[in-house]
Design an enzyme around this catalytic site. Sequence first.
Site, short mmCIF file in Angstrom:
data_model
loop_
_atom_site.label_atom_id
_atom_site.label_comp_id
_atom_site.label_asym_id
_atom_site.label_seq_id
_atom_site.Cartn_x
_atom_site.Cartn_y
_atom_site.Cartn_z
N ASP A 31 0.84 -1.23 0.17
CA ASP A 31 -0.30 -0.28 -0.66
C ASP A 31 0.65 1.31 0.02
O ASP A 31 1.04 2.34 -0.37
CB ASP A 31 -0.91 0.18 1.08
CG ASP A 31 -2.26 -0.93 1.22
OD1 ASP A 31 -2.69 -1.58 2.31
OD2 ASP A 31 -1.77 -1.61 0.26
N GLU A 33 3.29 1.77 -0.88
CA GLU A 33 4.19 2.15 -2.79
C GLU A 33 3.13 3.21 -3.60
O GLU A 33 3.35 4.09 -4.41
CB GLU A 33 4.54 1.53 -3.35
CG GLU A 33 5.91 1.25 -4.63
CD GLU A 33 6.19 -0.05 -5.58
OE1 GLU A 33 6.78 -1.47 -3.98
OE2 GLU A 33 6.07 -0.10 -5.79
N TYR A 34 1.93 2.24 -3.42
CA TYR A 34 0.15 2.71 -3.93
C TYR A 34 0.44 4.28 -3.66
O TYR A 34 0.42 4.53 -3.86
CB TYR A 34 -0.86 2.53 -4.36
CG TYR A 34 -1.71 2.31 -4.63
CD1 TYR A 34 -2.63 3.22 -4.11
CD2 TYR A 34 -1.84 1.79 -6.16
CE1 TYR A 34 -3.89 3.72 -4.85
CE2 TYR A 34 -3.36 2.23 -6.74
CZ TYR A 34 -3.78 3.09 -5.80
OH TYR A 34 -5.60 3.72 -6.67
N ASP A 35 1.09 4.50 -2.62
CA ASP A 35 0.35 5.99 -2.01
C ASP A 35 1.44 6.66 -2.47
O ASP A 35 0.89 8.03 -2.21
CB ASP A 35 0.58 5.67 -0.45
CG ASP A 35 -1.14 5.13 0.03
OD1 ASP A 35 -1.11 4.12 1.57
OD2 ASP A 35 -2.23 4.43 -0.73
N GLU A 109 -27.70 -16.35 -11.76
CA GLU A 109 -26.29 -15.36 -10.61
C GLU A 109 -27.41 -15.29 -9.52
O GLU A 109 -28.33 -15.95 -9.45
CB GLU A 109 -26.81 -14.43 -11.51
CG GLU A 109 -25.90 -14.60 -13.12
CD GLU A 109 -26.26 -13.15 -14.29
OE1 GLU A 109 -26.69 -12.22 -13.02
OE2 GLU A 109 -26.14 -12.76 -14.83
N LYS A 111 -28.62 -12.79 -7.20
CA LYS A 111 -29.17 -11.61 -7.13
C LYS A 111 -28.34 -10.64 -5.77
O LYS A 111 -29.45 -11.19 -4.37
CB LYS A 111 -30.93 -11.74 -6.83
CG LYS A 111 -31.30 -10.49 -6.96
CD LYS A 111 -32.93 -10.56 -7.37
CE LYS A 111 -33.83 -9.53 -8.17
NZ LYS A 111 -33.81 -7.98 -6.97
N GLU A 166 -24.69 -3.90 -9.78
CA GLU A 166 -25.08 -3.61 -8.44
C GLU A 166 -24.58 -3.22 -7.67
O GLU A 166 -23.35 -3.97 -7.80
CB GLU A 166 -25.98 -5.09 -7.93
CG GLU A 166 -26.73 -4.79 -7.18
CD GLU A 166 -27.99 -4.24 -7.93
OE1 GLU A 166 -28.74 -3.85 -8.61
OE2 GLU A 166 -29.32 -4.33 -6.24
N LYS A 282 -31.50 -16.19 -15.89
CA LYS A 282 -31.91 -15.62 -17.41
C LYS A 282 -31.58 -16.51 -18.18
O LYS A 282 -30.69 -17.71 -18.67
CB LYS A 282 -30.02 -14.75 -17.56
CG LYS A 282 -30.53 -13.46 -16.28
CD LYS A 282 -29.12 -12.63 -16.80
CE LYS A 282 -29.51 -11.52 -15.25
NZ LYS A 282 -28.11 -10.69 -15.32
N1 LIG Z 1 -29.47 -7.92 -8.87
C1 LIG Z 1 -28.69 -8.54 -8.80
O1 LIG Z 1 -27.91 -9.10 -8.93
C2 LIG Z 1 -29.54 -8.39 -10.80
C3 LIG Z 1 -29.92 -7.61 -10.98
N2 LIG Z 1 -31.05 -7.65 -12.02
C4 LIG Z 1 -30.40 -8.73 -13.14
O2 LIG Z 1 -30.83 -8.79 -14.35
C5 LIG Z 1 -32.40 -8.02 -14.61
C6 LIG Z 1 -31.21 -6.38 -15.22
C7 LIG Z 1 -31.41 -6.84 -16.85
C8 LIG Z 1 -32.60 -7.45 -17.17
C9 LIG Z 1 -32.53 -8.58 -16.25
N3 LIG Z 1 -29.08 -9.46 -12.60
C10 LIG Z 1 -28.49 -9.32 -11.36
N4 LIG Z 1 -28.00 -10.31 -11.04
#
Ligand SMILES: NC(=O)c1cnc(OC2CCCC2)nc1N
Length: 322
Positions: A31, A33-35, A109, A111, A166, A282
């Site tokens: 750190d 060196e970074y600083d 994923e 949320k 996010e 998704k």
């Molecule tokens: N809060 C999350 O982590 C999160 C929120 N939204 C989405 O996808 C939406 C956004 C666009 C259409 C689908 N993904 C996420 N991982």
Amino acid sequence: MTIEERINELRDKLNHHNYMYYVLDRPEIPDYEYDMMMRELIKLEEEHPEFKTPDSPTQRIGGEPIKEFEPFTHVVVMQSLANAFTEGELRDFDRRVRSSVGDVEYVVELKIDGLSVELIYENGIFTIGSTRGDGYVGENVTNNLKTIKSIPLRLKDNLNLIVRGEVFMPRASFEKLNEERELNGESLFANPRNAAAGSLRQLNPKITAKRDLDIFVFNLQRIEGVELKTHVEALEFLKEQGFKVSPHLKKCKNIDEVIEDINYIRTIRDSLPYDTDGAVVKVNDLEKREILGSTVKDPRWAIAFKYPAERQKTKVKDIIVQ
Ligand SMILES: NC(=O)c1cnc(OC2CCCC2)nc1N
């Protein structure tokens, strides 16, 4: 070396070490060196402001406070997500998707429970960042977002792209912040999400800079001159460009594997260093997403799964999604 060359050299070195430390969590230098490099760059930019560039890491310290936030109309609508609360509802979602585009691969994923932001990059430089607002118009919080060390100020390539992510506050930072606030007799934040929102929507970026905010990028909204076929490819691409992408990305061949992964996430989510409020499912193929399209407010190619409200810590380890 000229002054301008030294300023550019320091800028590129500091941006690289910032990436190693805050995005990859793999610091290469102490750190101190970074600083020292940062201190030299601040001094040189004060003496030679004409050589300051928009991607200079000195902008992460936070500029002067502003009176109010400018409204910002999103280039791409920031959609919300429909919710599923049971396995049956997930299977209904899957039936709707398959009746329209046939068999699909899904991605699951975490949320992340924070606040959604849009980041715009022009020629590889971070230019405008905004909160979601009502999905159409949010607030321009660019200077506050620049203080978030895991947001790259410059991409690897000089691209025009827009991403969504996010912004969140790690649980440990939330607890530390509330302890400090309690000592100062200030009001406490109810949860990390509110603390993140309150910190990002601070009129004084120097306060935002101290709040330990972080980000996971989860959607490529738009890109020029690059062809990508799937969501996983898009997130891999964003990782290469320097973004911090959600670490849990499970490709699923069908809805049974989605349900399996959602049950797995349930068992790990309490041990994560940040709050989640469910999982997001998704469609992976971007062309099929286009065919599925969206309703007025939600994509037809994604759904959020919400876990039943937290019960007290009873033995619900391996509850099956009903
Ligand atoms: N809060 C999350 O982590 C999160 C929120 N939204 C989405 O996808 C939406 C956004 C666009 C259409 C689908 N993904 C996420 N991982």
